[in-house]
Motif scaffolding. Structure first.
Motif, short mmCIF file in Angstrom:
data_model
loop_
_atom_site.label_atom_id
_atom_site.label_comp_id
_atom_site.label_asym_id
_atom_site.label_seq_id
_atom_site.Cartn_x
_atom_site.Cartn_y
_atom_site.Cartn_z
N ASP A 1 -6.74 0.28 5.11
CA ASP A 1 -6.66 0.82 3.74
C ASP A 1 -7.72 0.18 2.85
O ASP A 1 -8.50 0.86 2.18
CB ASP A 1 -5.24 0.53 3.20
N THR A 2 -7.77 -1.15 2.88
CA THR A 2 -8.73 -1.86 2.04
C THR A 2 -10.16 -1.61 2.48
O THR A 2 -11.08 -1.51 1.66
CB THR A 2 -8.40 -3.36 2.02
N CYS B 1 -10.62 9.97 1.95
CA CYS B 1 -11.04 11.10 1.11
C CYS B 1 -11.93 10.58 -0.03
O CYS B 1 -12.97 11.17 -0.34
CB CYS B 1 -9.83 11.82 0.51
N GLY B 2 -11.49 9.46 -0.62
CA GLY B 2 -12.27 8.87 -1.70
C GLY B 2 -13.68 8.52 -1.23
O GLY B 2 -14.66 8.74 -1.95
N ASP C 1 0.80 -1.22 0.00
CA ASP C 1 0.00 0.00 0.00
C ASP C 1 0.83 1.27 0.00
O ASP C 1 0.35 2.33 -0.35
CB ASP C 1 -0.94 0.01 1.21
N TRP D 1 -11.16 1.74 1.20
CA TRP D 1 -11.42 1.62 -0.24
C TRP D 1 -12.77 0.96 -0.49
O TRP D 1 -13.54 1.40 -1.35
CB TRP D 1 -10.28 0.81 -0.87
N GLU E 1 -6.00 8.87 2.33
CA GLU E 1 -6.33 9.12 0.92
C GLU E 1 -7.57 8.33 0.51
O GLU E 1 -8.45 8.85 -0.19
CB GLU E 1 -5.12 8.72 0.06
N ALA F 1 -5.92 14.62 -3.08
CA ALA F 1 -7.17 13.92 -2.79
C ALA F 1 -8.04 14.76 -1.86
O ALA F 1 -9.26 14.86 -2.04
CB ALA F 1 -6.89 12.56 -2.17
N TYR G 1 -15.63 11.65 -0.93
CA TYR G 1 -15.89 12.12 -2.29
C TYR G 1 -17.15 11.47 -2.86
O TYR G 1 -18.06 12.13 -3.35
CB TYR G 1 -14.67 11.79 -3.16
N GLU H 1 -9.44 17.80 -3.81
CA GLU H 1 -10.40 17.41 -4.84
C GLU H 1 -11.70 16.91 -4.20
O GLU H 1 -12.78 17.11 -4.73
CB GLU H 1 -9.77 16.38 -5.77
N THR H 2 -11.56 16.28 -3.02
CA THR H 2 -12.76 15.89 -2.29
C THR H 2 -13.51 17.13 -1.82
O THR H 2 -14.74 17.20 -1.91
CB THR H 2 -12.38 14.99 -1.10
#
Lengths: 421, 877
Positions: free
Chosen positions: B431-432, B481-482, B341, B435, B478, B529, B485, B532-533
């Motif tokens: 992390d996963t 943030c996604g 990662d 995501w 990060e 990130a 978003y 942009e978010t």
């Protein structure tokens, strides 16, 4: 020369905001461009100018004559607001609005003979009985104005920009002007013509085009739906027919949801034109109207036909037509005696001598002076009205004549063969 | 040229070639200078010397290698203009000279030094790419094949020859050879893969086959030949050398996408081969084996997306293999790397397997779910982090494909578990998980259509967890943030629904800004990130409720942008970092400006600070000397839209940057955006634009005539002509004689576009649309005063419209623009069009088509146009 990269996006950071911003910018620019071009398209076709007709302003009180005469004459006091853009007109208020709209309706002539090519070039529909008016929606409100410019209703409607609804995203350019008849019985505005829709002017478009647009847009807007909070009065389309045998028969005798008051004939190629026009005609008989013979100012049917004419400087008595038609002449002594002035409207009865026609042209009228006209009246009668009323009393133009003018079906066909040959 | 001179040259060139690789910069520069001088003074002699150098086994490998590279660079270049020039130079040499060079190169293939043969093979392919299409090297294939068929030749010759064959195939089209030659080449290559050959030959042959696969279309149609090729490839995939197996699997990956429709009979074998490779082979081979299945998925997804009857068979390989394929892929998920990662560029079995699983889910939908869920349940709570991460990754991978109905009960019940897992001890798991949350919000959160896993009951907990986890290590943050978003994006275009986010907005914004400011964010993607978010959050917010919050955000961002200008710049690295940060902040500015200027109530807030904003943008521009800042340019377009005519006061200062942007051919995006900004300013300034138009128009015309400018910028330029004309009306007259030939020229290019090239067709559509927009703007601009100027150009326009509308495959947007310009023509020229339209039967047919269209906008425009034409015909005169 190397094999392709097999690495694929892994737990990809799905965000590429820069590209998104570029695209949104492009979208915004494209939309702004489309709007700018659309606006330019509207602009040119909506700037109107009318000849500046100077005369004294007339009083503007509302006169509710019953029955309402369906043929109105144009007022002549357009004054300094004669040259304005429709877009501004939609925003006019108070007396200015009254004056502007009073000069804007397209006024039919009376049908005193059957036009050529009736079955090819004309539409027909049954005119609803009621008050002729302009309906204007703009800036979140809708206003209806009678033929003399006075206010009838102010109300919310589903027309574009016709109500302040939450989701109204229409721009200030989005206004409508409809030519309507308000039918008291079912409290409905029957739309007979469309002057502007969503900011697009239709003045210089043919009736064919205007009716097409009207039919497709009005229903879409929701204006034909039952009244609700944001839509106080129902609007309704009128079935318009091509003036062939079947169309004329349906308009004349077919059932409609409103009380009929005569038939209106529209030339398919005619633009919307303010004031009197021979390209729109009205005709009526006892079957399709309660008001064939004109009433006097008390609402009574007079024994003799009455006409209203305007007195000129030189003593001539003229109709409201442009150019005016001279029906008679008063001598200076009589004028002095009765205290009349140039520009006065004078009422006469038509005596037994009647109207004399030579080669289809009115030559002479046997008139009897009644008196000056009530000051609310702003205009003389038109030539076609006088002649139609005279014909009604003597030898009416009947529905059979209209049908007869189209010839039989076989005749029509043979006519075409001849034309080709 | 006598041999003695050549010999002298040969000695010298060896020296230069060696010195050009010296560690001493002075020696190197001088040698490079000498080589260039030689090249300029005597190109044929130079090329011949290089060939001699490469072919001479007595020379050191270092000078031979560089000789080969310089030779290649004398025949080919990335830049197409340079390449054309090089090709011209080569073909202008006389035939005997060229034969001499080619002979030397062919001889080199047999060199005992295999690197020399390898280099010669590459040069041969470059010459072949020039000469074979011109039919100027007919004997090449024959002589290469000769090397293969003679029994006594050394393996090194066969190896270099196979490489040459592969490279040649890659460089030329199979149409350049006759089928007999193609057959012979393939036969030679496939025979080279035979078990009986030496391993170096087999490897070269397998690599050559990879390059030659596109040539094998006819052979793959023939069952016997196909069987033969497949048999050899599969045998090669079991070679004892790993590099040969990998090369064979690379062929299989390419075959999967190129010859999907004939694979059916081989699938059983291919499954076994790949399964064994995934289970036990070396990573490089196993990765190719997984890629084979990913490629099959790509094919089947595409077939499903463009389902066009039975013209192309869908063999449902994934569906048929599903019950074996999924367990195989799930196993790979447990083979994570410790640091995967944190580092970019890693590609391992777990990543490839998970990616393939995602594609499988997309291919088969619901059917994948029952095969994956037991694995998820078994592993998600195990003490070993690999198990937990693999289970989460498996779950996240199958969210795109299966139906919402199938997924939503699972996802809703898993949500709480996932939110808890954001506090896992292991950062891979976090992390996963983050995501997976972002995938859930992306795919199963669509409040506008009435479905979302987010409810008033869980929103608060979701927000608390996300805003807490955003403080985690950069790679986890990060992904968080996604997630935010996509959570915000769910409300895009659905402001009413976005009310539920309003109470959290201040905290979200504060957290995102704090994240962007983290010391450990600057070197990762985290900072971008976060910003942009922030953009998406602002974009999707409910403006009525959140206008105060956004208004307060504006000075915060302005302040940050101001600080970037004060940054101390000591190196080009500093300069680059400053630029990146300014890009992000200008992006936020752009989004805020656009959001606040979207309603009359909030527009004044932009108006009030427009001066300060513009000053900041101008300072950002001033930070660079030769280029303009793309993001600042984008933001200025939004500002011009917001300020309207007031923008004129900035023009004096801003104009030079606009000019710079319009001249930026290299960064075509910058040029394109600058063109768009010209349009924005035209609409903002109207006739106040006039003083700037002479220069702007001449720059736009220059851009159009440039061969260097990326073609994608040209359509916007035409549309921009329309913007200028609409703004300045009759004053556009002086540009007509320049603009019109350009527009007419472009119209003719449209007619020549190859309708089989999808990309070109799309470009053609843009071009057509923008040419029409240009005409519309010009006609409308001239309408009230100078319409007659366009009279001489009307026939060409009508002709162009005719060509465009007669294309049965025309795009709706092109039709809209065409019908609009038709109306504009009638509107502007009035009764003049009567004679023009007289013979235009296509007009009424086209109008009829448009009036029948489903597209309301098209119908409406067509009705308007019909009215305009009708009016033109009814006007007297």
């Amino acid at each position: 020369m190397a094999p392709h990269d097999i690495r694929r996006p892994f737990k990809r950071a799905a965000i590429s905001d820069q590209q998104k911003r570029r695209e949104l910018s492009l979208q915004r620019q494209a939309q702004n461009r489309t709007e700018a071009q659309l606006q330019a398209r509207r602009l040119a076709s909506s700037i109107l100018s009318f000849p500046n007709q100077n005369s004294d302003p007339q009083p503007l009180e509302s006169v509710d004559l019953i029955p309402e005469p369906i043929v109105e004459e144009p007022k002549t006091d357009a004054g300094d607001i004669s040259e304005i853009d429709i877009r501004q007109a939609a925003r006019l208020k108070g007396s200015e609005a009254r004056r502007w709209f009073a000069s804007q309706l397209m006024l039919p002539e009376w049908m005193i003979d059957v036009p050529d090519r009736l079955n090819e070039d004309w539409y027909v529909f049954a005119r609803p009985s009621g008050k002729r008016c302009f309906v204007v929606s703009s800036n979140g409100t809708t206003v209806s104005r009678l033929r003399n410019g006075s206010l009838l209703h102010r109300f919310p409607s589903a027309l574009p920009s016709g109500a302040k609804t939450r989701d109204s995203s229409r721009s200030a350019q989005s206004y409508c002007i409809l030519d309507c008849i308000f039918h008291e019985l079912d409290q409905t505005y029957y739309v007979i013509d469309m002057v502007c829709w969503a900011g697009i002017s239709f003045y210089e478009c043919t009736a064919e085009f205007r009716f097409f647009w009207m039919n497709s847009k009005l229903v879409e807007s929701g204006a034909c739906e039952a009244p609700s909070t944001y839509h106080r009065y129902r609007f309704s389309l009128i079935p318009v027919y091509s003036c062939d045998h079947e169309g004329l028969q349906t308009a004349y005798a077919g059932a409609v949801s409103y009380v009929k008051d005569g038939l209106l004939f529209y030339n398919k190629h005619a633009h919307y034109q303010t004031g009197n026009t021979p390209l729109v005609l009205v005709w009526k008989d006892e079957t399709c109207s309660q008001y064939v013979i004109d009433t006097d100012n008390k609402g009574q049917f007079p024994n003799q036909q009455q006409v209203v004419l305007e007195l000129q400087d030189n003593g001539q008595l003229v109709t409201s037509d442009d150019p005016p038609v001279v029906l008679g002449c008063l001598n200076a002594y009589f004028i002095q005696e009765t205290g009349l002035h140039s520009g006065n409207l004078v009422r006469f009865a038509v005596n037994d001598g009647g109207l004399t026609f030579v080669d289809g042209k009115l030559e002479k009228a046997d008139l009897h002076y009644i008196g000056k006209v009530h000051r609310a009246r702003a205009f003389a009668d038109s030539y076609s009205k006088i002649v139609f009323q005279y014909m009604v009393r003597h030898s009416p133009l009947r529905i059979e004549h209209l049908f007869a003018s189209m010839g039989t079906l076989s005749e029509q066909e043979s006519n075409e063969v001849e034309m080709v040959g | 040229m006598s041999w003695s001179i050549l010999e002298k040259m040969a000695v010298e060139i060896t020296e230069f070639l060696l010195s050009a690789q010296s560690a001493d910069a002075k020696v190197r520069t001088e040698a490079e200078g000498r080589l260039r001088q030689f090249q300029e003074q005597n190109l044929p002699g130079f090329l011949l010397s290089l060939s001699l150098e490469l072919s001479n086994d007595g020379k050191p490998m270092e000078s031979r290698r560089l000789a080969g590279i310089v030779l290649k660079n004398s025949l080919d270049a990335k830049d197409s203009t340079t390449k054309d020039l090089l090709v011209q130079h080569w073909v202008s040499n006389d035939v005997s000279f060229r034969s001499q060079v080619k002979g030397l190169l062919l001889n080199t293939l047999g060199s005992s030094v295999s690197e020399a043969g390898h280099t010669a093979a590459q040069v041969i392919a470059k010459i072949a790419s020039i000469e074979i299409p011109r039919k100027e090297w007919p004997e090449l294939v024959g002589s290469l094949l000769g090397n293969m068929t003679q029994q006594d030749k050394p393996a090194s010759l066969k190896q270099a020859t196979l490489e040459a064959l592969g490279y040649v195939c890659e460089e030329i089209s199979h149409n350049d050879l006759v089928q007999d030659e193609v057959n012979s080449v393939l036969t030679a290559v496939v025979q080279g893969m035979n078990v009986t050959e030496q391993s170096s030959v087999r490897l070269a042959a397998a690599t050559a086959l990879y390059n030659a696969l596109d040539f094998a279309q006819t052979n793959f149609e023939n069952e016997m030949e196909r069987n033969y090729i497949m048999k050899i490839v599969c045998e090669t995939a079991m070679a004892k050398e790993a590099d040969i197996r990998q090369a064979a699997f690379e062929c299989l990956v390419s075959i999967a996408s190129t010859y999907y429709d004939v694979l059916e009979p081989y699938m059983q074998t291919l499954f076994e081969l790949t399964a064994n490779a995934v289970k036990g082979d070396e990573e490089g081979v196993a990765l190719q084996a997984i890629e084979f299945w990913s490629s099959i998925c790509d094919e089947e997804i595409e077939l499903q997306d463009f389902e066009s009857g039975d013209s192309y068979p869908h063999s449902r390989f994934i569906e048929k293999a599903l019950s074996l394929l999924v367990p195989m892929l799930l196993e790979t998920l447990l083979k994570q790397d410790e640091d995967q990662d944190q580092e970019d560029g890693i590609w391992n079995l777990a990543m490839a397997g998970g990616t393939c699983l995602g594609l499988v889910a997309k291919t088969v939908g619901d059917a994948v779910v029952p095969l994956v869920m037991p694995f998820v349940q078994d592993n998600i709570s195990k003490p070993d982090w690999r198990s937990r991460e693999a289970a989460t990754y498996a779950f996240g991978s199958i969210l795109d494909g299966p139906s919402v109905e199938k997924l939503s009960p699972m996802v809703i019940s898993a949500l709480d578990f996932l939110l808890n897992a954001m506090r896992d001890q292991n950062s891979h798991v976090k992390d996963t998980t983050a995501w997976t949350l972002s995938r859930i919000f992306e795919l199963l959160h669509s409040p506008a259509t009435g479905f979302s896993v987010i409810s008033p009951a869980n929103l608060q907990r979701v927000m608390v967890v996300l805003l807490d986890s955003i403080k985690d290590s950069p790679h986890v943050a990060e992904k968080v943030c996604g997630a935010i978003y996509f959570l915000a994006q769910g409300y895009e275009g659905f402001e009413a629904g976005s009310s539920v986010l309003t109470p959290y907005l201040p905290d979200i914004i504060t957290s995102l800004i704090a994240t962007a400011e983290r010391a450990d964010a600057s070197d990762t993607k985290l900072r971008s990130a976060a910003y942009e978010t922030l953009n998406e959050v602002v974009r999707c917010s409910n403006l009525v409720e959140s206008s105060q919050i956004i208004i307060q955000l504006l000075p915060v961002i302005m302040n940050k942008l101001g600080q970037t200008i004060e940054l101390q710049i000591l190196s080009s690295d500093d300069r680059e970092k400053q630029g990146d940060l300014q890009a992000l902040l200008c992006g936020v500015m752009q989004v805020i400006i656009q959001k606040l200027s979207s309603t009359d109530e909030t527009k004044p807030f932009i108006f009030q600070v427009a001066d300060q904003i513009m000053m900041l943008f101008l300072k950002v521009f001033a930070c660079r000397s030769s280029t303009v800042h793309e993001e600042a340019m984008l933001a200025i377009g939004a500002l011009a839209y917001a300020t309207g005519p007031e923008f004129v006061k900035y023009m004096q200062e801003f104009y030079k940057y606009l000019e710079m942007g319009l001249q930026n051919f290299e960064e075509y995006q910058v040029c394109s955006i600058s063109v768009g900004v010209v349009g924005d300013i035209c609409r903002a300034l109207d006739d106040k634009m006039l003083p700037f138009c002479d220069n702007i128009m001449s720059l736009l015309l220059k851009d159009l005539s440039s061969g260097d400018l990326h073609r994608s910028v040209k359509p916007p330029i035409f549309a921009c002509f329309g913007d200028v004309a609409l703004a300045i009306g009759e004053h556009f007259e002086k540009y007509v004689s320049y603009a019109m030939p350009m527009m007419q020229g472009a119209a003719e290019i449209c007619a020549q576009i190859d309708s089989n090239d999808e990309e070109m067709v799309e470009y053609g559509n843009q071009l057509k649309r923008s040419i029409f927009e240009a005409y519309s703007g010009i006609l409308q601009g001239f309408k009230s005063s100078k319409a007659e100027i366009m009279l001489p150009h009307a026939p060409h326009l009508l002709k162009f419209i005719e060509v465009v509308v007669k294309d049965d495959n025309k795009d709706e947007s092109v039709a809209r623009a065409a019908v609009a310009v038709l109306g504009d023509l009638a509107d502007a020229l009035g009764s003049h069009v009567k004679t023009l339209f007289k013979d235009m039967a296509f007009c009424s047919k086209f109008l009829g088509e448009c009036l029948q269209s489903e597209d309301e906008q098209l119908k409406e425009t067509a009705t308007w146009t019909q009215g305009m034409i009708g009016r033109a015909f009814s006007v007297c005169g």
